[in-house]
Motif scaffolding. Sequence first.
Motif: not given
Ligand code: ARG
Length: 609
Positions: A120, A123-125, A160, A162, A331, A335, A353, A355, A359, A362-363
């Motif tokens: 993963d 994964s941008p928003n 992934h 956003g 979120y 996930d 992941y 990232v 975060q 979170h993970f």
């Molecule tokens: N879109 C999220 C961000 O910009 C990152 C996602 C990472 N992947 C995930 N499965 N949470 O912070």
Amino acid sequence: MTLLEQLQQKFRDALAGLVADPGPYGGMVKPTQDPRHGDYQANCAMPLAKVLGRPPRDLAQEIVRRLDLGDFLEPPQVAGPGFINLRVRNDWLATRLQEMARDERLGVERAGRPETIVIDYSSPNVAKPMHVGHLRSTIIGDALARLLRFLGHRVISDNHLGDWGTQFGMLLYGYKHFRDEAALKADPVREMVRLYVHVRNLTKPAEADEDEENGASKYTPEQVAEARRILEEVRRETARLHEGDEENVRLWKEFMPICMKEIEPIYQRLDVRFDLQLGESFYNPMLPSVVQELLDKGIAQLSEGAVAIFVSDKEGEPPALVRKRDGAFTYTTTDLATIRYRVKELNAERILYVVGAPQALHFKYLFEIARRWGYDRVKFEHIAFGSVLERLPDGKTVMFRTRGGRVVELNHLLDEAVVRAREVYEKNRADRIARGEEVPELTEAEKQQVAEVVGIGAVKYADLSQNRTSDYVFDWDKMLAMDGNTATYMQYAYARNRNIFRKGGEDAGPFRTEPPLPSLDAPEERALALQLLRLGEALQAAAADYRPNLITAYLWDLAKVYSKFYEKCRVLNAETLALRRSRLLLCDLTARVIQLCLQLLGIRTVERM
Ligand code: ARG
């Protein structure tokens, strides 16, 4: 097995009768720093001597006596307090090199037990422009995907996206209040970006006030109140989208392709591809069932109107919410749905992941919840990374995000990389001509291609060559330097190497189908051969720790031994024809290894520059 693994195995066998569990002691074989101590060194005799209550040098001697040298080791030397110095036989090295040359994979073995690995990354928003903050995940994730795939795993890369969050609330609000029809027709991508940025700016005073609690705000109370009102509207638009409001869903479906048009060219330019792009929206229909399952299994519980999971009992670590009081999912919920999908539908055995480090909590929660949920045989890894910094004229470093108050868009950053690469390249050409060196005649289009490959390569390599978890300072001059541990240097080394074959009127083909047995009498030839053979070790180590910088470090060492070799050993006018062929083989292998490593890092090469 790599050379290192073979040596470790030999030591385990030799230690078998001496100690109950030879495993860890066998693992104490390392490459030496100084070639005078041989190629590898085993350090097991000292700790083992303590355990067995024997003098370490004696023990080292005994281990050496028990060691099966096979066809590849010179008789080992015991040095100092009990180091065992190992040197690989030249004839063995030469044969391995010959095999390596014949092999398309350059002797790198595939994983004994291939796994299905979902990665993963990026994964941008969407609905907002991609900025430098998205660079690291994209580049590191892509390199890991390439590496693990090359090592024989079934890799599924997944962007992934956003594509379901507040930023769409902003777009919806912007669209409904501020859209410019003409602009939307003419350049929908730009207009979307404009609308997002506009609404984002309108709501900023609200955040600033929240951030600075009781400090003096830059904004008047009226501005803050207005920003709060808009933010509330934005939230309402987002909620309506999530509830399936007809108009908002229709607009979302219109916006999505436009947003994707904004980011796709960036991926193309970066040469990054995904097997899947299942964004957050894809999982939306599954969220209620996730929460229900967690409640049914007693993993989640109702708490003050929300649904919460108490993951940690440490103070300051609040429970994870999977449904908020207002009914919104989080979120974490998404996930969790994603994990279920990846395991059930994609048969994922490992999920990575890529990232940023912020975060981490979170993970940590996510993996723990997944384990309780029953996904305890899946390997989860948060591949965290540090931030990209910028050095200000006064020497201080800050997050590299904005320039003159505006976000540095990734697009513009890559444009700048190419422009700067072109300048560096032109200057280098001029220098080479002034020195009387040969410079290839290139058309304008070819030069531009060189600039693109060098510019993008420089940005990627600068990032990948860092220790992943540290922050690093973005520095154009350093990353485009023609000497040093840079992509530019490696790409140039590659092209120069290819040029040897052109100059000598040699075709590399026969060196791959019918390679000669190389002669390794000169120490520089031998050092190069050994470093080439360590390719597999480097790739394994990089994959084991998810550290692409172990590949760049390997390349940098290779470049150094290669340039020593090239300085000392004549190639095209070697003393004999056999020696010329032998050295051409070493050159060809070096070029192939550089090209493969760069390719695994997602960096391209050109044949002439
Ligand atoms: N879109 C999220 C961000 O910009 C990152 C996602 C990472 N992947 C995930 N499965 N949470 O912070």
